[in-house]
Design a protein around this motif. Structure first.
Motif, PDB file in Angstrom:
ATOM      1  N   ASP A  32       0.867  -1.178   0.000  1.00 33.41           N
ATOM      2  CA  ASP A  32       0.000   0.000   0.000  1.00 33.41           C
ATOM      3  C   ASP A  32       0.901   1.225   0.000  1.00 33.41           C
ATOM      4  N   ARG A  33       1.075   1.785  -1.180  1.00 33.00           N
ATOM      5  CA  ARG A  33       1.873   2.998  -1.379  1.00 33.00           C
ATOM      6  C   ARG A  33       0.961   4.038  -2.017  1.00 33.00           C
ATOM      7  N   ASN A  34       0.027   4.573  -1.209  1.00 29.50           N
ATOM      8  CA  ASN A  34      -0.991   5.495  -1.729  1.00 29.50           C
ATOM      9  C   ASN A  34      -1.806   4.820  -2.826  1.00 29.50           C
ATOM     10  N   GLY A  35      -2.148   3.566  -2.608  1.00 28.31           N
ATOM     11  CA  GLY A  35      -2.861   2.709  -3.550  1.00 28.31           C
ATOM     12  C   GLY A  35      -2.191   1.344  -3.515  1.00 28.31           C
ATOM     13  N   LEU A  36      -2.955   0.317  -3.802  1.00 25.97           N
ATOM     14  CA  LEU A  36      -2.411  -1.034  -3.728  1.00 25.97           C
ATOM     15  C   LEU A  36      -1.661  -1.388  -4.997  1.00 25.97           C
ATOM     16  N   LEU A  65       8.885  -2.366   5.254  1.00 27.43           N
ATOM     17  CA  LEU A  65       7.965  -3.308   5.869  1.00 27.43           C
ATOM     18  C   LEU A  65       6.591  -2.670   6.121  1.00 27.43           C
ATOM     19  N   LYS A  66       6.572  -1.390   6.474  1.00 25.41           N
ATOM     20  CA  LYS A  66       5.305  -0.722   6.788  1.00 25.41           C
ATOM     21  C   LYS A  66       4.383  -0.581   5.582  1.00 25.41           C
ATOM     22  N   THR A  67       4.880  -0.789   4.357  1.00 21.65           N
ATOM     23  CA  THR A  67       4.032  -0.695   3.171  1.00 21.65           C
ATOM     24  C   THR A  67       3.431  -2.035   2.773  1.00 21.65           C
ATOM     25  N   ILE A  68       3.887  -3.130   3.382  1.00 21.79           N
ATOM     26  CA  ILE A  68       3.421  -4.469   3.005  1.00 21.79           C
ATOM     27  C   ILE A  68       2.115  -4.778   3.733  1.00 21.79           C
ATOM     28  N   VAL A  69       1.069  -5.100   2.952  1.00 23.67           N
ATOM     29  CA  VAL A  69      -0.221  -5.450   3.548  1.00 23.67           C
ATOM     30  C   VAL A  69      -0.561  -6.924   3.386  1.00 23.67           C
ATOM     31  N   ALA A  70       0.193  -7.642   2.531  1.00 23.28           N
ATOM     32  CA  ALA A  70      -0.033  -9.073   2.363  1.00 23.28           C
ATOM     33  C   ALA A  70       1.237  -9.737   1.831  1.00 23.28           C
ATOM     34  N   LEU A  76      -2.651  -8.280   6.565  1.00 23.39           N
ATOM     35  CA  LEU A  76      -2.758  -7.587   7.833  1.00 23.39           C
ATOM     36  C   LEU A  76      -4.220  -7.638   8.286  1.00 23.39           C
ATOM     37  N   PRO A  77      -4.476  -7.613   9.582  1.00 16.65           N
ATOM     38  CA  PRO A  77      -5.864  -7.653  10.064  1.00 16.65           C
ATOM     39  C   PRO A  77      -6.727  -6.529   9.497  1.00 16.65           C
ATOM     40  N   SER A  78      -6.164  -5.359   9.266  1.00 19.23           N
ATOM     41  CA  SER A  78      -6.944  -4.229   8.752  1.00 19.23           C
ATOM     42  C   SER A  78      -7.374  -4.428   7.304  1.00 19.23           C
ATOM     43  N   TYR A  79      -6.846  -5.435   6.619  1.00 22.71           N
ATOM     44  CA  TYR A  79      -7.214  -5.746   5.241  1.00 22.71           C
ATOM     45  C   TYR A  79      -7.938  -7.088   5.172  1.00 22.71           C
ATOM     46  N   SER A  80      -8.654  -7.453   6.237  1.00 20.10           N
ATOM     47  CA  SER A  80      -9.265  -8.775   6.307  1.00 20.10           C
ATOM     48  C   SER A  80     -10.528  -8.934   5.488  1.00 20.10           C
ATOM     49  N   GLU A  81     -11.205  -7.854   5.137  1.00 21.04           N
ATOM     50  CA  GLU A  81     -12.454  -7.944   4.381  1.00 21.04           C
ATOM     51  C   GLU A  81     -12.431  -6.976   3.221  1.00 21.04           C
ATOM     52  N   CYS A  82     -13.181  -7.347   2.196  1.00 18.18           N
ATOM     53  CA  CYS A  82     -13.341  -6.394   1.076  1.00 18.18           C
ATOM     54  C   CYS A  82     -14.754  -6.444   0.563  1.00 18.18           C
TER      55      CYS A  82
END
Length: 82
Positions: A32-36, A65-70, A76-82
């Motif tokens: 996530d760098r200002n968009g996936l 590391l802070k930009t990696i969401v998967a 990451l838990p904050s990206y668990s649903e869509c």
């Protein structure tokens, strides 16, 4: 609603990425760098000496590391649903 496999709250991807490096397994990531965006490659180095850890892929790409969401299907838990 789509539910995804996630890390536990408070965990990060560093142990998983270290395992990819050790086993020479490709890391397939969503950043996530200002968009996936997608990124993939073999982990060459883990740069965790600073307050802002990162990984370096074999092609020279450095990813904070802070930009990696998967990583490899684990989110990451904050990206668990869509």
């Amino acid at each position: 609603m789509d539910i995804r496999n996630t890390l536990s709250v408070g965990e990060d991807f560093l142990p998983m990425l270290a395992d990819c490096k050790e086993r020479k397994v490709k890391a397939e990531m969503i950043l996530d760098r200002n968009g996936l965006e997608r990124a993939e490659g073999f982990v060459k180095n883990i740069l965790n000496q600073s307050a802002d850890p990162a990984i370096e892929l074999e092609d020279g790409t450095v990813i904070q590391l802070k930009t990696i969401v998967a990583v490899n299907g684990l989110f990451l838990p904050s990206y668990s649903e869509c």
